[in-house]
Design an enzyme around this catalytic site. Structure first.
Site, mmCIF file in Angstrom:
data_model
loop_
_atom_site.group_PDB
_atom_site.id
_atom_site.type_symbol
_atom_site.label_atom_id
_atom_site.label_comp_id
_atom_site.label_asym_id
_atom_site.label_seq_id
_atom_site.Cartn_x
_atom_site.Cartn_y
_atom_site.Cartn_z
ATOM 1 C CB CYS A 271 -3.199 -10.930 -2.176
ATOM 2 S SG CYS A 271 -2.116 -12.363 -2.130
ATOM 3 C CD GLU B 248 4.418 -10.695 -5.824
ATOM 4 O OE1 GLU B 248 3.255 -10.988 -6.138
ATOM 5 O OE2 GLU B 248 5.407 -11.041 -6.492
HETATM 6 P P1 NAD Z 1 -0.613 -1.150 2.592
HETATM 7 O O1 NAD Z 1 -0.214 -0.842 1.204
HETATM 8 O O2 NAD Z 1 -1.451 -0.204 3.311
HETATM 9 O O3 NAD Z 1 0.669 -1.386 3.513
HETATM 10 C C1 NAD Z 1 1.654 -2.354 3.185
HETATM 11 C C2 NAD Z 1 2.950 -1.990 3.880
HETATM 12 O O4 NAD Z 1 3.475 -0.798 3.309
HETATM 13 C C3 NAD Z 1 2.811 -1.720 5.363
HETATM 14 O O5 NAD Z 1 3.890 -2.291 6.035
HETATM 15 C C4 NAD Z 1 2.865 -0.196 5.436
HETATM 16 O O6 NAD Z 1 3.306 0.312 6.661
HETATM 17 C C5 NAD Z 1 3.864 0.089 4.341
HETATM 18 N N1 NAD Z 1 3.851 1.450 3.802
HETATM 19 C C6 NAD Z 1 2.834 2.351 3.812
HETATM 20 N N2 NAD Z 1 3.221 3.481 3.162
HETATM 21 C C7 NAD Z 1 4.491 3.291 2.756
HETATM 22 C C8 NAD Z 1 5.429 4.084 2.033
HETATM 23 N N3 NAD Z 1 5.127 5.295 1.602
HETATM 24 N N4 NAD Z 1 6.635 3.567 1.777
HETATM 25 C C9 NAD Z 1 6.947 2.326 2.177
HETATM 26 N N5 NAD Z 1 6.117 1.526 2.875
HETATM 27 C C10 NAD Z 1 4.890 2.006 3.154
HETATM 28 O O7 NAD Z 1 -1.307 -2.603 2.514
HETATM 29 P P2 NAD Z 1 -2.049 -3.370 3.685
HETATM 30 O O8 NAD Z 1 -3.355 -2.700 3.921
HETATM 31 O O9 NAD Z 1 -1.104 -3.576 4.811
HETATM 32 O O10 NAD Z 1 -2.287 -4.815 3.013
HETATM 33 C C11 NAD Z 1 -3.406 -5.159 2.268
HETATM 34 C C12 NAD Z 1 -3.079 -5.121 0.789
HETATM 35 O O11 NAD Z 1 -1.985 -5.978 0.501
HETATM 36 C C13 NAD Z 1 -4.223 -5.631 -0.060
HETATM 37 O O12 NAD Z 1 -4.395 -4.787 -1.165
HETATM 38 C C14 NAD Z 1 -3.754 -7.005 -0.521
HETATM 39 O O13 NAD Z 1 -4.317 -7.459 -1.715
HETATM 40 C C15 NAD Z 1 -2.284 -6.769 -0.634
HETATM 41 N N6 NAD Z 1 -1.559 -8.035 -0.598
HETATM 42 C C16 NAD Z 1 -0.964 -8.500 -1.736
HETATM 43 C C17 NAD Z 1 -0.308 -9.727 -1.733
HETATM 44 C C18 NAD Z 1 0.340 -10.281 -2.971
HETATM 45 O O14 NAD Z 1 1.152 -11.191 -2.849
HETATM 46 N N7 NAD Z 1 0.014 -9.796 -4.160
HETATM 47 C C19 NAD Z 1 -0.257 -10.470 -0.557
HETATM 48 C C20 NAD Z 1 -0.881 -9.974 0.569
HETATM 49 C C21 NAD Z 1 -1.519 -8.750 0.551
#
Ligand code: NAD
Length: 509
Positions: A271, A237
Site C-alpha cells: 500500500c 486502511e
Molecule cells: P479488496 O478491497 O478487493 O479486498 C480486501 C478484502 O475485502 C478481501 O478480504 C475481500 O474478500 C474483502 N471484501 C470484498 N468485498 C467485501 C465486502 N463487501 N464486505 C466485506 N469484505 C469484503 O482489496 P485487495 O485487492 O485484496 O487488496 C489490495 C488493496 O488493499 C490495495 O488497494 C492496497 O492499497 C490496499 N491495502 C491497503 C493497506 C493499508 O494499510 N492502507 C495495506 C495493504 C493493502
C-alpha cells in the site's frame, strides 16, 4: 491465476506457476454467525483474565510462529509468489507486533485518573477505563496475509477482544495456519479464521462489534456504508499512490537505491509502495540513469537469489499492463521492463519516464512493479503534484537538508512521510499508521492508541465527599440558592475556572 470459487470450495493456486496449492471450503453466512457466537462466549473469560495472562498466551503464540517459520514461509511463498526475503519479513518481523502489545498491554490498559476541569466536576473523582469491544472483525487483503493480520490481531487480542479474521480469498492458507497455531498451544478459543470472498466478508462485518478493514478504497467505502447503517465503529486502511520527491541536494545514490526497493519490494504490491517519483530538473538525468541501472540489474522469479517475485493475482497484472501500455501510447518511455513476464503472474520491473498527470500510471493506484519518474522544475512543483491525488497514505522526501525535509513533510497531505527512506513508518509501532483522504479513516498502531482503538472508553465519576446527603445542585431548590448558583456559575464560566483557580487539565496516571 486467481482462485476459482464455487459456492462451497475455493482453489488456491501458486501465482508463479499456476500449480494448485490447496482446495479449501468456503464459510457461508451461517457458519460466520455460528463462529461469532462461540467467540463471543469465550471472550467473556478472556476479558476477565486480564492483560498479564493474555500476554502469556500471546508470547507463546509468537514462539510457536517463530518455531514454524520455515513451514509458514514455504506456504506463504506458495500462495503469494513472493521471493523468500519478502515472505520472511512477514513470518518473522511481524512477530514484533505481538511482542510489543503483549509487553505493554497492562500499562496501556490501566485505568487513568483525570483531573476535573469545571466547577461542577470539581468535587468529583474522575477516571477513564478501557473495556474491549467483545468481537473484532478483521478483513485483510492478499498482499501481506500475515503482517496485515498480526498488526491488528495482536493489539485486539491484547486488549481482551475476541477476533474473527477473514483473510483474502486469494491467500487464505498461511493466515489460517497461523491461527491453527493459536489453538495448538491451547490458548482460549477467542481467535478464528473464516474463508471466502465478499459474502463471507460482509457476514463478518455484520457479526462484529468493531471492524478493522484493510483493502481497496472501493471495498472500504462499501464496508463503511454497511457499518454506518449498523452504527458500528470501523477503521479503514485503504489504497495509496505514494509520491517520492527527489531534490537537487539529495544523495542520489541512496535515493535511487531506496526508490528502487520502495517501488519494487513485494513486486510493488505494497500500500505504501513508491508509486510515482518527482525529480527536480538539475538531477533528473543522473537519478534516472542510476535508478534504471539498479532496476535492470534485478532478477525475477522465486528462486533463492531472485529479487522480484510474481504478482498475486492475474487481475493485478492486467491493471499494471494497462497503466504501462496506456502511458507508452501517450508518449512515455519504458527504460526498464515495460511488459509481462513469459509465464505466471509476472510483470517485469519497470521504470517509466516522460510521464505526466494525464496518465493513469501517475494518478491511479497501480499496485505493481512499476516506477514512473517525472521531471519537475523545483520543490514547489513537486509538492503541488504530490498533493494532486485523491490518496494520502505516505510519501518520501530525498534531500541532505534536514530542515528542508521537515518543512516539506509539513506541506504534504499524507499520513506518513519518510525522509531519505522508505517504509520505515510501517514497523514503527509507536507511530500511528493512517491514511488521509481516500486512503482511509482511523489509524492502526501508534503505541497505546493502537490498543485503545479496540476498546470502548468508559467515563467513571465518584463524589469526593460521599458523606454529604445531598449535593448542592440537588433538590430542593430555593430562590436564594438559585441566585447564588447563578452568580457563581456565571463568574466562573465567564472568566474561566482555569485562570481563577490555577487548574490545569492533565492525566495523573
Ligand atoms: P479488496 O478491497 O478487493 O479486498 C480486501 C478484502 O475485502 C478481501 O478480504 C475481500 O474478500 C474483502 N471484501 C470484498 N468485498 C467485501 C465486502 N463487501 N464486505 C466485506 N469484505 C469484503 O482489496 P485487495 O485487492 O485484496 O487488496 C489490495 C488493496 O488493499 C490495495 O488497494 C492496497 O492499497 C490496499 N491495502 C491497503 C493497506 C493499508 O494499510 N492502507 C495495506 C495493504 C493493502
Amino acid at each position: 491465476m486467481s482462485p476459482t470459487t464455487t459456492a462451497t470450495m475455493l482453489e488456491v493456486r501458486n501465482p508463479a506457476d499456476g500449480r494448485l496449492v490447496e482446495t479449501i471450503s468456503v464459510d457461508d453466512r451461517d457458519a460466520v454467525t455460528r463462529i461469532a457466537t462461540e467467540l463471543r462466549l469465550a471472550q467473556v473469560t478472556w476479558a476477565e483474565d486480564g492483560p498479564r495472562q493474555r500476554s502469556q498466551w500471546l508470547h507463546q503464540w509468537r514462539d510457536w510462529i517463530l518455531a514454524h517459520t520455515d513451514e509458514l514461509t514455504d506456504l506463504l511463498q506458495a500462495e503469494t509468489g513472493k521471493v523468500r526475503p519478502d515472505a520472511l519479513v512477514e513470518t518473522t518481523a511481524s512477530c514484533e507486533f505481538i511482542t510489543y502489545y503483549a509487553n505493554h498491554a497492562e500499562d496501556f490498559l490501566a485505568d487513568e485518573r483525570v483531573r476535573s476541569a469545571g466547577l461542577l466536576s470539581l468535587p468529583k473523582r474522575l477516571s477513564k477505563t478501557y473495556r474491549p469491544h467483545p468481537l473484532v472483525g478483521l478483513i485483510t487483503p492478499w498482499n501481506f496475509p500475515i503482517t496485515l493480520f498480526l498488526m491488528d490481531a495482536a493489539p485486539a487480542l491484547a486488549a481482551g477482544c475476541a477476533v474473527l479474521v477473514k483473510s483474502s480469498e486469494e491467500t487464505p492458507l498461511t493466515c489460517a495456519r497461523v491461527i491453527e497455531g493459536w489453538h495448538e498451544i491451547g490458548a482460549p478459543p477467542v481467535l478464528a479464521h473464516v474463508t471466502g470472498a465478499s459474502d463471507t466478508g460482509s457476514a463478518v462485518v455484520d457479526a462484529a462489534d468493531f471492524v478493522q478493514f484493510t483493502g481497496s478504497t472501493v471495498t472500504g467505502r462499501a464496508v463503511a456504508l454497511r457499518c454506518a447503517e449498523q452504527l458500528k465503529p470501523v477503521s479503514l486502511e485503504l489504497g495509496g499512490k505514494d509520491p517520492a520527491i527527489v531534490l537537487e541536494d539529495a544523495d542520489l545514490a541512496r535515493a535511487a537505491e531506496g526508490i528502487a526497493w520502495g517501488g519494487l519490494f513485494n513486486a510493488g504490491q505494497v500500500c505504501i509502495s513508491v508509486e510515482r517519483v518527482y525529480v527536480v530538473a538539475q538531477v533528473y538525468e543522473e537519478f534516472v540513469a542510476r535508478l534504471t541501472e539498479r532496476v535492470q540489474s534485478l532478477t525475477q522469479g522465486v528462486g533463492a537469489r531472485d529479487d522480484v517475485g510474481a504478482m498475486v493475482t492475474a487481475r493485478q497484472v492486467e491493471i499494471t499492463d494497462r497503466h504501462v501500455s496506456e502511458a507508452v501510447a501517450s508518449g512515455a518511455n519504458a527504460v526498464a521492463g515495460g511488459r509481462r513476464g513469459e509465464a505466471g503472474n509476472y510483470y517485469l520491473p519497470t521504470v517509466l519516464i516522460d510521464v505526466d498527470h494525464t496518465m493513469a500510471c501517475m494518478t491511479e493506484e497501480t499496485f505493481g512493479p512499476t516506477i514512473p519518474v517525472m521531471r519537475v522544475a523545483d520543490e514547489d512543483e513537486a509538492i503541488r503534484l504530490a498533493n494532486d491525488s485523491p490518496y494520502g497514505l505516505s510519501a518520501t522526501v530525498w534531500t541532505r537538508d534536514h530542515a528542508r525535509a521537515q518543512r516539506i513533510a509539513r506541506r504534504l497531505d499524507a499520513g506518513a512521510v519518510n525522509i531519505n527512506d522508505v517504509f520505515s513508518n510501517l514497523f514503527a509501532m509507536t507511530l500511528p499508521h493512517s491514511g488521509w483522504k481516500s486512503s482511509g479513516t482511523g489509524a492502526r498502531l501508534g503505541g497505546a492508541d493502537g490498543l485503545h482503538k479496540y476498546c470502548r472508553v468508559q467515563a467513571v465519576t465518584e463524589p469526593r465527599f460521599p458523606v454529604l446527603t445531598r449535593e448542592l445542585t440537588w433538590y430542593p431548590y430555593s430562590a436564594r440558592r438559585t441566585a447564588i448558583a447563578r452568580r457563581v456559575l456565571r463568574t466562573v464560566a465567564g472568566r474561566g475556572l482555569r485562570q481563577r483557580l490555577g487548574l490545569h487539565q492533565e492525566h495523573i496516571r
